[in-house]
Design an enzyme around this catalytic site. Structure first.
Site, PDB file in Angstrom:
ATOM      1  N   ASP A  19     -14.273 -45.973  -7.819  1.00  0.00           N
ATOM      2  CA  ASP A  19     -15.080 -45.876  -9.055  1.00  0.00           C
ATOM      3  C   ASP A  19     -14.580 -46.722 -10.223  1.00  0.00           C
ATOM      4  O   ASP A  19     -14.499 -46.229 -11.360  1.00  0.00           O
ATOM      5  CB  ASP A  19     -15.186 -44.407  -9.495  1.00  0.00           C
ATOM      6  CG  ASP A  19     -15.987 -43.550  -8.512  1.00  0.00           C
ATOM      7  OD1 ASP A  19     -16.391 -44.080  -7.460  1.00  0.00           O
ATOM      8  OD2 ASP A  19     -16.191 -42.353  -8.789  1.00  0.00           O
ATOM      9  N   LYS A 119     -22.088 -42.939  -3.956  1.00  0.00           N
ATOM     10  CA  LYS A 119     -22.063 -41.480  -3.866  1.00  0.00           C
ATOM     11  C   LYS A 119     -22.662 -40.888  -5.125  1.00  0.00           C
ATOM     12  O   LYS A 119     -22.780 -41.574  -6.150  1.00  0.00           O
ATOM     13  CB  LYS A 119     -20.620 -40.998  -3.682  1.00  0.00           C
ATOM     14  CG  LYS A 119     -19.743 -41.363  -4.855  1.00  0.00           C
ATOM     15  CD  LYS A 119     -18.307 -41.008  -4.607  1.00  0.00           C
ATOM     16  CE  LYS A 119     -17.446 -41.392  -5.793  1.00  0.00           C
ATOM     17  NZ  LYS A 119     -17.807 -40.708  -7.039  1.00  0.00           N
ATOM     18  N   CYS A 168     -12.475 -37.883  -8.830  1.00  0.00           N
ATOM     19  CA  CYS A 168     -12.883 -38.569  -7.602  1.00  0.00           C
ATOM     20  C   CYS A 168     -11.712 -38.983  -6.728  1.00  0.00           C
ATOM     21  O   CYS A 168     -11.810 -38.950  -5.497  1.00  0.00           O
ATOM     22  CB  CYS A 168     -13.797 -39.736  -7.949  1.00  0.00           C
ATOM     23  SG  CYS A 168     -15.377 -39.120  -8.595  1.00  0.00           S
TER      24      CYS A 168
HETATM   25  C1  VGL Z   1     -16.052 -38.969 -11.738  1.00  0.00           C
HETATM   26  C2  VGL Z   1     -16.695 -37.298 -13.144  1.00  0.00           C
HETATM   27  C3  VGL Z   1     -18.017 -37.484 -12.807  1.00  0.00           C
HETATM   28  C4  VGL Z   1     -14.924 -39.791 -11.175  1.00  0.00           C
HETATM   29  C5  VGL Z   1     -17.355 -39.177 -11.381  1.00  0.00           C
HETATM   30  O1  VGL Z   1     -15.160 -40.941 -10.746  1.00  0.00           O
HETATM   31  O2  VGL Z   1     -13.781 -39.281 -11.167  1.00  0.00           O
HETATM   32  N1  VGL Z   1     -15.723 -38.013 -12.618  1.00  0.00           N
HETATM   33  N2  VGL Z   1     -18.335 -38.437 -11.925  1.00  0.00           N
END
Ligand code: VGL
Ligand code: ZN
Length: 219
Positions: A19, A119, A168
Site C-alpha cells: 500500500d 484489495k 495492512c
Molecule cells: C490501511 C486503513 C485503511 C492500510 C488501509 O493500508 O494499512 N489502513 N485501509
C-alpha cells in the site's frame, strides 16, 4: 499436488510491498506519519536481487466503501462500530479506485513487481490483509488468491514492508504466517497509523511466529 517446504528447501523469498499509495503518504487523506521515510529503503530492496519475487498491494476502494466514515451519517473518522460481529474502524475516504490518492508512489520501481494485488474492492467489507478480506456478512474471510500465486511460484518465505505497520502490514503478515509461509516484517521499512501501537503489533506478530527484521540485515 502441493509443494511443501522442508528445512532443507525453504523455498524462494518474496518481497511484499504494501500500500505505498498517495493517500497513505504525506499530503494524503489517510497519511501515515513519516510514511515517506520508508521509500528509499524499499526502492533499494525492490531493485536488489535479494528476492526471487516482488509483489505489490494496492488498497482499491469503491467510492461508497463501508469503511468510510462518510458512509455512516453522524460518524467521524477514527470512530469505530460493530460490523458483522467485529470492530470496524471508520476511515476518511481514501484510495478510491482510479483517483490520484489511490496511485502507487511514482518514485518506486513498480516494473520490478510481478503482480499487483488490489484489495478492499468489496463495498460491504474492509480488507486490510492482502491474503484475505476482513470478515464479511457471512462471517467468512474470502481469500484473494495471493497464497496460491506465491506457492505456485515456489515461494516459502514472505518479507513484508510498507504501510501501515498496524493495519495492512500486520494483517497481511498474520495471514502469511497462517498460510504456512515463513514470515518476516522488515520493521524499519514500515510505519504505523497509531504511534502507540508498536507493543501490540510486536506481541501479535510474535504470537503468530512472525519474525521482525531490520533492512540493514538483508543486504
Ligand atoms: C490501511 C486503513 C485503511 C492500510 C488501509 O493500508 O494499512 N489502513 N485501509
Ligand atoms: Zn483502506
Amino acid at each position: 499436488m502441493s509443494q511443501t517446504s522442508t528445512p532443507t528447501d525453504p523455498g524462494g523469498a518474496a518481497l511484499l510491498v504494501v500500500d505505498l499509495q498517495a493517500d497513505f503518504l504525506p499530503g494524503g487523506s489517510l497519511a501515515v506519519p513519516g510514511g515517506d521515510a520508508v521509500l528509499p529503503g524499499i526502492a533499494r530492496l525492490m531493485e536488489s536481487s535479494r528476492f526471487a519475487l516482488c509483489v505489490a498491494t494496492q488498497d482499491w476502494h469503491p467510492p461508497d466503501h463501508i469503511s468510510f466514515a462518510s458512509q455512516h451519517p453522524g460518524r467521524r473518522p477514527l470512530e469505530t462500530l460493530e460490523l458483522y460481529g467485529h470492530t470496524q474502524v471508520l476511515w476518511p475516504d481514501h484510495c478510491v479506485q482510479g483517483t490520484p490518492g489511490a496511485r502507487l508512489d511514482p518514485g518506486l520501481p513498480w516494473e520490478r513487481a510481478a503482480a499487483i494485488i488490489r484489495k478492499g474492492t468489496d463495498p460491504t467489507c474492509d480488507s486490510y490483509s492482502t491474503f484475505r478480506n476482513n470478515w464479511n456478512r457471512e462471517g467468512r474471510r474470502p481469500p484473494t488468491g495471493l497464497a496460491g500465486l506465491l506457492r505456485e511460484r515456489g515461494i516459502g518465505q514472505v518479507y513484508l514492508c510498507g504501510l501501515a505497520r498496524d493495519y495492512c502490514v500486520k494483517w497481511s503478515a498474520e495471514d502469511a504466517a497462517d498460510a504456512g509461509f515463513a514470515t518476516f516484517v522488515i520493521w524499519d521499512l514500515t510505519r504505523p497509523v497509531d504511534a502507540d501501537s508498536d507493543g501490540m503489533v510486536r506481541e501479535a506478530l510474535s504470537r503468530r511466529g512472525v519474525v521482525l527484521v531490520e533492512s540493514s540485515r538483508l543486504a
